[in-house]
Write a protein that holds these residues in place. Structure first.
Motif, PDB file in Angstrom:
ATOM      1  N   SER A  41       0.825  -1.209   0.000  1.00 20.97           N
ATOM      2  CA  SER A  41       0.000   0.000   0.000  1.00 20.97           C
ATOM      3  C   SER A  41       0.862   1.262   0.000  1.00 20.97           C
ATOM      4  N   ARG A  42       0.205   2.406  -0.270  1.00 16.56           N
ATOM      5  CA  ARG A  42       0.925   3.684  -0.180  1.00 16.56           C
ATOM      6  C   ARG A  42       1.438   3.891   1.239  1.00 16.56           C
ATOM      7  N   ALA A  43       0.611   3.558   2.217  1.00  8.44           N
ATOM      8  CA  ALA A  43       1.011   3.747   3.608  1.00  8.44           C
ATOM      9  C   ALA A  43       2.279   2.985   3.942  1.00  8.44           C
ATOM     10  N   ALA A  44       2.497   1.871   3.270  1.00  5.76           N
ATOM     11  CA  ALA A  44       3.669   1.032   3.530  1.00  5.76           C
ATOM     12  C   ALA A  44       4.815   1.311   2.572  1.00  5.76           C
ATOM     13  N   GLY A  45       4.667   2.345   1.754  1.00  3.63           N
ATOM     14  CA  GLY A  45       5.755   2.688   0.836  1.00  3.63           C
ATOM     15  C   GLY A  45       5.845   1.809  -0.388  1.00  3.63           C
ATOM     16  N   TYR A  46       4.734   1.163  -0.750  1.00  2.71           N
ATOM     17  CA  TYR A  46       4.699   0.329  -1.970  1.00  2.71           C
ATOM     18  C   TYR A  46       5.849  -0.688  -1.999  1.00  2.71           C
ATOM     19  N   THR A  47       6.057  -1.389  -0.910  1.00  7.12           N
ATOM     20  CA  THR A  47       7.048  -2.472  -0.723  1.00  7.12           C
ATOM     21  C   THR A  47       8.480  -1.959  -0.584  1.00  7.12           C
ATOM     22  N   THR A  48       8.675  -0.649  -0.517  1.00  4.62           N
ATOM     23  CA  THR A  48      10.047  -0.127  -0.466  1.00  4.62           C
ATOM     24  C   THR A  48      10.600  -0.031   0.951  1.00  4.62           C
ATOM     25  N   ARG A  49       9.758  -0.294   1.967  1.00  3.20           N
ATOM     26  CA  ARG A  49      10.229  -0.225   3.346  1.00  3.20           C
ATOM     27  C   ARG A  49      10.018  -1.570   4.028  1.00  3.20           C
ATOM     28  N   ALA A  50      10.846  -1.837   5.009  1.00  2.00           N
ATOM     29  CA  ALA A  50      10.720  -3.076   5.773  1.00  2.00           C
ATOM     30  C   ALA A  50       9.456  -3.038   6.626  1.00  2.00           C
ATOM     31  N   ALA A  91       9.011  -3.870   9.684  1.00  2.00           N
ATOM     32  CA  ALA A  91       9.245  -3.298  11.008  1.00  2.00           C
ATOM     33  C   ALA A  91       9.168  -1.775  10.970  1.00  2.00           C
ATOM     34  N   ASP A  92       9.675  -1.167   9.914  1.00  6.78           N
ATOM     35  CA  ASP A  92       9.622   0.284   9.760  1.00  6.78           C
ATOM     36  C   ASP A  92       8.178   0.741   9.604  1.00  6.78           C
ATOM     37  N   ASN A  93       7.420   0.019   8.782  1.00  4.90           N
ATOM     38  CA  ASN A  93       6.018   0.379   8.579  1.00  4.90           C
ATOM     39  C   ASN A  93       5.217   0.266   9.873  1.00  4.90           C
ATOM     40  N   LEU A  94       5.453  -0.769  10.625  1.00  4.51           N
ATOM     41  CA  LEU A  94       4.731  -0.952  11.885  1.00  4.51           C
ATOM     42  C   LEU A  94       5.077   0.158  12.870  1.00  4.51           C
ATOM     43  N   ALA A  95       6.341   0.530  12.914  1.00 10.33           N
ATOM     44  CA  ALA A  95       6.761   1.598  13.820  1.00 10.33           C
ATOM     45  C   ALA A  95       6.160   2.936  13.420  1.00 10.33           C
ATOM     46  N   ARG A  96       6.139   3.223  12.119  1.00 14.95           N
ATOM     47  CA  ARG A  96       5.542   4.471  11.640  1.00 14.95           C
ATOM     48  C   ARG A  96       4.056   4.537  12.000  1.00 14.95           C
ATOM     49  N   ALA A  97       3.366   3.447  11.756  1.00 18.86           N
ATOM     50  CA  ALA A  97       1.928   3.419  12.042  1.00 18.86           C
ATOM     51  C   ALA A  97       1.664   3.626  13.531  1.00 18.86           C
ATOM     52  N   ALA A  98       2.481   3.001  14.366  1.00 16.92           N
ATOM     53  CA  ALA A  98       2.276   3.096  15.809  1.00 16.92           C
ATOM     54  C   ALA A  98       2.450   4.521  16.313  1.00 16.92           C
ATOM     55  N   THR A  99       3.357   5.283  15.700  1.00 20.44           N
ATOM     56  CA  THR A  99       3.644   6.621  16.201  1.00 20.44           C
ATOM     57  C   THR A  99       2.879   7.719  15.469  1.00 20.44           C
ATOM     58  N   GLN A 100       2.387   7.429  14.248  1.00 21.09           N
ATOM     59  CA  GLN A 100       1.815   8.497  13.438  1.00 21.09           C
ATOM     60  C   GLN A 100       0.315   8.378  13.178  1.00 21.09           C
ATOM     61  N   THR A 101      -0.246   7.183  13.218  1.00 19.94           N
ATOM     62  CA  THR A 101      -1.669   7.018  12.929  1.00 19.94           C
ATOM     63  C   THR A 101      -2.503   7.656  14.038  1.00 19.94           C
TER      64      THR A 101
END
Length: 252
Positions: free
Chosen positions: A123-132, A134-144
């Motif tokens: 998804s766009r939120a996950a950087g279209y597979t360009t991010r790990a 763990a990074d996506n989960l951390a971003r969501a936890a702090t920014q959503t």
């Protein structure tokens, strides 16, 4: 880094934030308002004709402008929440949160984990597979950003329990709906004002931020003194109507 980069951090910090609603499902309108000094935009998918593709386009434009984009979903169904967040929305406002159980389900649907938001690295939120992951989960936890709209008398009665729910970042006052529900003559009716004050007080007690729509910008200081910090004022429709009215007045 743009000062608007982490909207949730600013919200939780109690900073006064000013945004507006977008009622027109148009990426161009979002692009234009993304050029302003507003702190956020809110796509009103509850009361305006937004489908997933228009939410996707509008959120993309907001992100391109580094403008936080909230989505007020039609209701707190997990599929609506997932659609908005996978498109890259900064957060979700869910209408008609009336009980602790509804608040818990809403918060869970916004967060990754067992029984919560489904994960997709494409998804766009996950950087279209360009991010790990763990990074996506951390971003969501702090920014959503998770905002429960309180707009029913039963919700006002239950507001302390709702505010205490882990994962709810803010309460948002639906003052017009409260006015209708209380069969009040105006938004300034004492029973409506008392309900809004009760919501603000619950937010303060439970360290939850409080947001609201105000028809009069001059009312911001009054409610800021009572603990509100997020204000959504006007809309793209209002800006067009006001601009047209001023133009006519200036030329006639």
């Amino acid at each position: 880094m743009d000062k608007r980069a982490n909207f949730r951090e600013r919200l939780l910090g109690g900073e006064r934030l000013i945004g507006t609603y977008i009622k027109t499902p148009s990426p161009i309108v979002t692009e234009v308002l993304g050029l302003t000094d507003l702190d956020c935009l809110c796509l009103d998918a509850e009361h305006a004709p937004f489908d997933r593709i228009t939410i996707d386009g509008c959120v993309a434009m907001a992100r391109a402008a580094a403008m936080p984009a909230l989505v007020r979903v039609p209701h707190a169904a997990p599929e609506h929440i997932l659609n908005a967040l996978d498109c890259g929305a900064t957060g979700v406002i869910a209408p008609h949160i009336c009980t602790v159980e509804q608040a818990e389900a809403f918060a869970r649907a916004c967060r990754y984990g067992e029984g919560g938001r489904g994960y997709a690295g494409s998804s766009r939120a996950a950087g279209y597979t360009t991010r790990a992951m763990a990074d996506n989960l951390a971003r969501a936890a702090t920014q959503t950003t998770v905002i429960a709209q309180i707009e029913d008398p039963v919700a006002v009665d239950n507001v302390d329990g709702i505010a205490a729910v882990d994962g709810i970042d803010a309460l948002f006052v639906g003052r017009v709906d409260l006015t209708v529900a209380y069969d009040a003559s105006s938004q300034d009716d004492p029973c409506v004002v008392a309900a809004v004050e009760k919501i603000c007080a619950a937010g303060l007690r439970h360290n939850r931020r409080v947001g609201m729509f105000l028809a009069r910008p001059g009312d911001v200081p009054f409610w800021a003194e009572r603990g509100a910090s997020l204000f959504l004022l006007g809309s793209d429709h209002g800006f067009m109507l006001d601009g047209a009215a001023r133009l006519v007045a200036q030329c006639r």
